[in-house]
Motif scaffolding. Sequence first.
Motif, mmCIF file in Angstrom:
data_model
loop_
_atom_site.group_PDB
_atom_site.id
_atom_site.type_symbol
_atom_site.label_atom_id
_atom_site.label_comp_id
_atom_site.label_asym_id
_atom_site.label_seq_id
_atom_site.Cartn_x
_atom_site.Cartn_y
_atom_site.Cartn_z
ATOM 1 N N LEU A 116 0.642 -1.105 -0.104
ATOM 2 C CA LEU A 116 -0.095 0.240 0.042
ATOM 3 C C LEU A 116 0.814 1.337 0.092
ATOM 4 O O LEU A 116 1.957 1.273 0.651
ATOM 5 C CB LEU A 116 -1.052 -0.001 1.119
ATOM 6 C CG LEU A 116 -1.923 -1.076 1.310
ATOM 7 C CD1 LEU A 116 -2.692 -1.027 2.592
ATOM 8 C CD2 LEU A 116 -2.742 -1.076 0.042
ATOM 9 N N GLU A 117 0.254 2.373 -0.807
ATOM 10 C CA GLU A 117 1.019 3.710 -0.795
ATOM 11 C C GLU A 117 0.430 4.382 0.178
ATOM 12 O O GLU A 117 1.003 5.464 0.655
ATOM 13 C CB GLU A 117 1.060 4.111 -2.181
ATOM 14 C CG GLU A 117 1.597 3.502 -3.019
ATOM 15 C CD GLU A 117 1.705 4.037 -4.401
ATOM 16 O OE1 GLU A 117 1.079 5.269 -4.665
ATOM 17 O OE2 GLU A 117 1.960 3.448 -5.634
ATOM 18 N N LYS A 118 -0.915 4.208 0.727
ATOM 19 C CA LYS A 118 -1.519 4.902 1.714
ATOM 20 C C LYS A 118 -2.541 3.964 2.128
ATOM 21 O O LYS A 118 -2.552 2.744 1.825
ATOM 22 C CB LYS A 118 -2.321 6.109 0.965
ATOM 23 C CG LYS A 118 -3.380 5.709 0.070
ATOM 24 C CD LYS A 118 -4.070 6.996 -0.662
ATOM 25 C CE LYS A 118 -5.077 6.433 -1.748
ATOM 26 N NZ LYS A 118 -5.936 7.498 -2.363
ATOM 27 N N VAL A 119 -3.234 4.376 3.247
ATOM 28 C CA VAL A 119 -4.231 3.656 3.959
ATOM 29 C C VAL A 119 -5.157 2.997 3.079
ATOM 30 O O VAL A 119 -5.747 4.023 2.335
ATOM 31 C CB VAL A 119 -4.677 4.282 5.114
ATOM 32 C CG1 VAL A 119 -5.606 3.496 5.918
ATOM 33 C CG2 VAL A 119 -3.593 4.516 6.396
ATOM 34 N N LEU A 120 -5.815 1.831 2.991
ATOM 35 C CA LEU A 120 -6.757 1.384 2.318
ATOM 36 C C LEU A 120 -8.054 1.461 3.397
ATOM 37 O O LEU A 120 -8.294 0.520 4.114
ATOM 38 C CB LEU A 120 -6.421 0.018 1.663
ATOM 39 C CG LEU A 120 -7.501 -0.676 1.027
ATOM 40 C CD1 LEU A 120 -7.507 0.009 -0.359
ATOM 41 C CD2 LEU A 120 -7.049 -2.100 0.719
ATOM 42 N N GLN A 121 -8.953 2.452 2.791
ATOM 43 C CA GLN A 121 -10.233 2.476 3.822
ATOM 44 C C GLN A 121 -10.995 1.162 3.507
ATOM 45 O O GLN A 121 -11.010 0.656 2.459
ATOM 46 C CB GLN A 121 -10.784 3.917 3.230
ATOM 47 C CG GLN A 121 -10.039 4.980 3.799
ATOM 48 C CD GLN A 121 -9.605 5.153 5.283
ATOM 49 O OE1 GLN A 121 -10.550 5.037 5.967
ATOM 50 N NE2 GLN A 121 -8.614 5.546 5.576
#
Length: 122
Positions: A57-62
């Motif tokens: 992941l590059e950012k949080v996966l909501q």
Amino acid sequence: MKHFLTGLIAIGLSIAAMPSVAADARNVTVVNETGYAIKFLGFNAPNDGLDEWDNELEKVLQNQASTYVEFDEDDEGCVWNIRVDWQSYDEAVLWKNVNLCKMTALRLRYDSGTKTTSFLAE
């Protein structure tokens, strides 16, 4: 000359009909249906041990969001372990021996009450 042109046309049509280089069979869209935001999503081969992971992941996966995971040529095999770490929940979850070659999408699910993991393959 007529046979030569016919041959060229036949070759051209056969090349046009060939499939383009296909995506790796293990590439998969991961859909977060766990009810929690995911800060870490890792894959490793079962024979790699459970302590070697890279975050995909590059950012949080909501929750209800998805991400596309691509595998490298160096990666081998269809069967992988999948680890998830929650953004605000101190427990990692592990799905073992998932055959990624048999799916294009993976819907991750988790029941925190029973601590049960499951997934739906598409």
